[in-house]
Design a protein around this motif. Structure first.
Motif, mmCIF file in Angstrom:
data_model
loop_
_atom_site.group_PDB
_atom_site.id
_atom_site.type_symbol
_atom_site.label_atom_id
_atom_site.label_comp_id
_atom_site.label_asym_id
_atom_site.label_seq_id
_atom_site.Cartn_x
_atom_site.Cartn_y
_atom_site.Cartn_z
ATOM 1 N N ALA A 1 0.875 -1.373 -0.183
ATOM 2 C CA ALA A 1 0.033 -0.022 -0.125
ATOM 3 C C ALA A 1 0.895 1.104 0.077
ATOM 4 O O ALA A 1 0.411 2.425 -0.534
ATOM 5 C CB ALA A 1 -0.680 0.093 1.058
ATOM 6 N N ILE A 2 1.843 1.111 0.578
ATOM 7 C CA ILE A 2 2.913 2.239 0.857
ATOM 8 C C ILE A 2 3.584 2.505 -0.682
ATOM 9 O O ILE A 2 3.506 3.776 -0.905
ATOM 10 C CB ILE A 2 3.806 2.211 1.918
ATOM 11 N N SER A 3 3.930 1.521 -0.930
ATOM 12 C CA SER A 3 4.919 1.572 -2.342
ATOM 13 C C SER A 3 3.621 2.041 -3.554
ATOM 14 O O SER A 3 4.177 2.609 -4.415
ATOM 15 C CB SER A 3 5.490 0.379 -2.810
ATOM 16 N N ALA A 4 2.399 1.596 -3.531
ATOM 17 C CA ALA A 4 1.425 1.982 -4.507
ATOM 18 C C ALA A 4 0.719 3.206 -4.480
ATOM 19 O O ALA A 4 0.301 3.910 -5.399
ATOM 20 C CB ALA A 4 0.206 0.887 -4.377
ATOM 21 N N LYS A 5 0.995 3.821 -3.049
ATOM 22 C CA LYS A 5 0.544 5.276 -2.989
ATOM 23 C C LYS A 5 -1.065 5.227 -3.366
ATOM 24 O O LYS A 5 -1.437 6.170 -4.239
ATOM 25 C CB LYS A 5 1.298 6.400 -3.608
ATOM 26 N N ALA B 1 -7.933 -8.403 1.261
ATOM 27 C CA ALA B 1 -8.620 -7.665 2.595
ATOM 28 C C ALA B 1 -7.684 -6.703 3.101
ATOM 29 O O ALA B 1 -8.114 -5.581 3.473
ATOM 30 C CB ALA B 1 -9.295 -8.786 3.443
ATOM 31 N N ALA B 2 -6.502 -6.996 3.561
ATOM 32 C CA ALA B 2 -5.554 -6.317 4.319
ATOM 33 C C ALA B 2 -5.153 -5.284 3.511
ATOM 34 O O ALA B 2 -5.091 -3.969 3.961
ATOM 35 C CB ALA B 2 -4.239 -7.132 4.607
ATOM 36 N N LEU B 3 -5.231 -5.139 2.099
ATOM 37 C CA LEU B 3 -4.615 -4.012 1.230
ATOM 38 C C LEU B 3 -5.995 -3.103 1.212
ATOM 39 O O LEU B 3 -5.690 -1.921 1.255
ATOM 40 C CB LEU B 3 -4.384 -4.631 -0.059
ATOM 41 N N LEU B 4 -7.357 -3.310 1.097
ATOM 42 C CA LEU B 4 -8.296 -2.585 0.826
ATOM 43 C C LEU B 4 -8.594 -2.083 2.359
ATOM 44 O O LEU B 4 -9.268 -0.870 2.202
ATOM 45 C CB LEU B 4 -9.224 -3.553 0.436
ATOM 46 N N MET B 5 -8.433 -2.790 3.262
ATOM 47 C CA MET B 5 -8.783 -2.479 4.632
ATOM 48 C C MET B 5 -7.552 -2.397 5.669
ATOM 49 O O MET B 5 -7.506 -3.541 6.454
ATOM 50 C CB MET B 5 -9.985 -3.169 5.198
ATOM 51 N N PRO B 6 -6.704 -1.519 5.507
ATOM 52 C CA PRO B 6 -5.360 -1.642 6.190
ATOM 53 C C PRO B 6 -5.847 -1.785 7.795
ATOM 54 O O PRO B 6 -6.587 -1.180 8.340
ATOM 55 C CB PRO B 6 -4.839 -0.354 6.136
ATOM 56 N N TYR B 7 -4.880 -2.621 8.260
ATOM 57 C CA TYR B 7 -5.180 -2.939 9.726
ATOM 58 C C TYR B 7 -5.321 -1.875 10.833
ATOM 59 O O TYR B 7 -6.532 -1.797 11.414
ATOM 60 C CB TYR B 7 -3.855 -3.937 10.289
ATOM 61 N N ASP B 8 -4.552 -1.085 10.934
ATOM 62 C CA ASP B 8 -4.663 0.267 11.746
ATOM 63 C C ASP B 8 -5.780 0.879 11.689
ATOM 64 O O ASP B 8 -6.614 1.460 12.655
ATOM 65 C CB ASP B 8 -3.136 0.758 12.118
ATOM 66 N N LEU C 1 -1.505 -1.930 -10.713
ATOM 67 C CA LEU C 1 -1.334 -3.329 -11.188
ATOM 68 C C LEU C 1 -0.677 -3.221 -12.587
ATOM 69 O O LEU C 1 0.180 -3.961 -13.075
ATOM 70 C CB LEU C 1 -2.815 -4.035 -11.406
ATOM 71 N N ARG C 2 -0.908 -2.105 -13.392
ATOM 72 C CA ARG C 2 -0.450 -2.024 -14.673
ATOM 73 C C ARG C 2 1.087 -1.388 -14.714
ATOM 74 O O ARG C 2 2.008 -1.930 -15.187
ATOM 75 C CB ARG C 2 -1.347 -0.867 -15.394
ATOM 76 N N SER C 3 1.125 -0.383 -13.819
ATOM 77 C CA SER C 3 2.869 0.001 -13.678
ATOM 78 C C SER C 3 3.579 -0.657 -12.957
ATOM 79 O O SER C 3 4.714 -0.610 -13.414
ATOM 80 C CB SER C 3 2.354 1.644 -13.131
ATOM 81 N N ASN C 4 3.306 -1.515 -12.065
ATOM 82 C CA ASN C 4 4.273 -2.238 -11.300
ATOM 83 C C ASN C 4 4.492 -3.635 -11.856
ATOM 84 O O ASN C 4 5.368 -4.067 -11.623
ATOM 85 C CB ASN C 4 3.845 -2.142 -9.943
ATOM 86 N N TYR C 5 3.667 -4.153 -12.467
ATOM 87 C CA TYR C 5 3.343 -5.427 -12.652
ATOM 88 C C TYR C 5 3.061 -5.791 -14.321
ATOM 89 O O TYR C 5 3.069 -6.773 -14.653
ATOM 90 C CB TYR C 5 2.396 -6.269 -11.916
ATOM 91 N N GLY C 6 2.848 -4.703 -14.839
ATOM 92 C CA GLY C 6 2.628 -4.717 -16.298
ATOM 93 C C GLY C 6 1.310 -5.548 -16.695
ATOM 94 O O GLY C 6 1.151 -6.190 -17.685
ATOM 95 N N SER D 1 -6.915 3.564 -8.662
ATOM 96 C CA SER D 1 -5.880 3.488 -8.200
ATOM 97 C C SER D 1 -5.061 2.221 -8.096
ATOM 98 O O SER D 1 -4.042 1.810 -8.339
ATOM 99 C CB SER D 1 -5.694 3.924 -6.448
ATOM 100 N N LEU D 2 -5.940 1.173 -7.736
ATOM 101 C CA LEU D 2 -5.518 -0.349 -7.930
ATOM 102 C C LEU D 2 -5.356 -0.755 -9.340
ATOM 103 O O LEU D 2 -4.153 -1.307 -9.678
ATOM 104 C CB LEU D 2 -6.426 -1.224 -7.335
#
Length: 480
Positions: A169-173, A275-282, A187-192, A182-183
């Motif tokens: 999440a941090i690297s994806a901003k 789920a952890a990416l979409l709903m960050p723990y903290d 997915l396109r820019s980092n994983y093509g 944003s997702l």
């Protein structure tokens, strides 16, 4: 019965990335002695338990190991089958058998195979031969059951996946105000990998399809916004956390005995990451506490479904930032349990139907409405439960939809933290709805919804008297 904490200690140590030598040195014992403890050949003494909790930075509750209790419960349900009525086994007998986990699991696997064989025979008897062969399923190793066991053994908390999702999440901003765009961009820019929506009728029945050669993730336009978000996040999880998922699967290989079990486990772990990416723990935990676990408000904030939020609620097990303990269950209108997780100690039936008095079943009476209930088990343990139906539709009017109910619950002692408990007298358990695990294991004879006699009592029929049911005998009238 001896309390075995060695396996739990080994699991916690490995999660922290510590070697036996490192932990043994800090405990003041030899690595060989620690090895004996971790393999339950030596008892974990109280003083070492306290030091181990400090070294591993966990609460003592993290060492609670209910695996043998769950084995004993499973065995009780197995031997509750009418097949064993002539073989009177006491609870003590089953506890002793549970003291031998390998033998217990073998008995349970054998019973799995027996039940599946019976069901297969019934299914075959109801079909006419059409000249075509069919492929059977190995009944002793149901993938869904094996994956459920892995999730239960890990208490539905995978810290390495939480950390991986947080880092991603941090690297994806990620822009939370437009999470889908944003997702997709990440997915396109980092994983093509590009994302393409497929028109209804051209998706060949697949709501999600990844084509590795075209480097394209195809999503059906029938998916609602929260499902699109989740499927893109799932694909990111498959790519970003592959080594982490490999590690979890490797340490769970003893429980994943079938090829399909491994595949299904990978899907479940990638879903956990999503789920952890979409709903960050903290952030998720903070909003849970601010809204008093109002599921609908959490849905709006995270653009998530009722089921997704309920799933996420069961994963809040971080030692230094723990949420409320919840159990989770999903059933269809026929009462079949398709997903379950016990984070509260509640027992779910594995081999038979569940109790019809649970609010998750009553939710079908009022589709779309939230139902609440104080539920009390035969041993007096009480829970506060919340349930509602969910609809899944991937087409138009002609395609129909599926209706299921999702329920969560917490121990009654934690219920005041829930917005849903307002207005309830949580101290008056006399008003609680009496529920059980399943009819064969429930001792309540006055239940008018009983479908089978309890294990402890046989069927007694009085031709002259009819009680609430054949299995709930009527009492004699005063003076009779």
């Amino acid at each position: 019965m001896k309390v075995r904490l060695g396996a739990k200690l080994r699991s916690l140590r490995r999660r922290k990335g510590l070697t036996q030598t490192e932990v043994a040195s800090r405990l003041g014992i030899s690595p060989s002695y620690l090895n004996l403890i971790e393999h339950d050949q030596r008892q974990l003494q109280a003083n070492l338990l306290l030091k181990a909790a400090e070294i591993l930075n966990v609460e003592l509750a993290a060492f609670s190991d209910d695996s043998q209790n769950r084995l004993a419960d499973d065995l009780q349900e197995v031997f509750g089958d009418p097949l064993f009525e002539e073989h009177a086994l006491t609870t003590g007998d089953l506890r002793e058998l549970a003291d031998n986990p390998a033998a217990s699991r073998a008995v349970i696997a054998l019973y799995h195979a027996y039940r599946a064989s019976v069901e297969s025979t019934r299914a075959l008897a109801s079909k006419l031969y059409d000249g075509r062969d069919f492929v059977g399923v190995d009944p002793a190793h149901l993938p869904s059951e094996e994956v459920s066991d892995v999730i239960q053994l890990n208490l539905n908390f995978f810290p390495e996946l939480e950390a991986a999702a947080e880092e991603e999440a941090i690297s994806a901003k990620l822009d939370r105000s437009d999470i889908y765009r944003s997702l997709v961009h990440h997915l396109r820019s980092n994983y093509g990998i590009g994302v393409q929506l497929v028109a209804i009728g051209h998706d060949a029945g697949a709501v999600r399809r990844y084509d590795p050669e075209k480097r394209t993730l195809f999503l059906s336009e029938a998916l609602p916004p929260w499902s699109r978000n989740f499927q893109v996040a799932h694909q990111i999880g498959v790519l970003a956390s592959r080594p982490t998922i490999d590690g979890i699967v490797a340490r769970s290989e003893q429980n994943l005995t079938a090829t399909e079990s491994v595949k299904l486990c990978r899907v479940a772990l990638a879903n956990y990451f999503a789920a952890a990416l979409l709903m960050p723990y903290d952030e998720f935990l903070r909003l849970c506490e601010e809204t008093r676990y109002d599921i609908e408000l959490l849905q709006h904030h995270f653009t998530a479904s009722w089921e997704q939020v309920c799933h996420r609620l069961t994963t809040l097990r971080k030692p230094d930032a723990m949420g409320m303990p919840f159990h989770f269950v999903r059933v269809d209108i026929a009462g079949n349990i398709s997903k379950r997780y016990s984070g509260t100690g509640i027992r779910f039936a594995r081999f038979s139907g569940s109790c019809p008095r649970w609010d998750v079943h009553a939710a079908f009476l009022t589709p779309g409405r939230i139902r609440t209930q104080i539920s009390k088990m035969p041993d007096g343990t009480a829970y506060f439960c919340v349930a509602r139906t969910i609809r899944k539709s991937y087409g138009g009017f002609a395609s129909g939809d599926s209706l299921m109910a999702v329920g969560i619950g917490c121990p009654i002692g934690d219920a005041r933290k829930l917005v849903y408990a307002d207005g309830y007298d949580l101290d008056n358990l006399d008003a609680a709805v009496p529920i059980g695990t399943t009819c064969r294991l429930c001792e309540r004879l006055d239940c008018d919804q009983r479908a089978f006699p309890p294990l402890q009592y046989g069927l007694t029929v009085d031709e002259n008297v009819r009680g609430r049911s054949f299995y709930a005998p009527a009492t004699r009238p005063p003076g009779g």
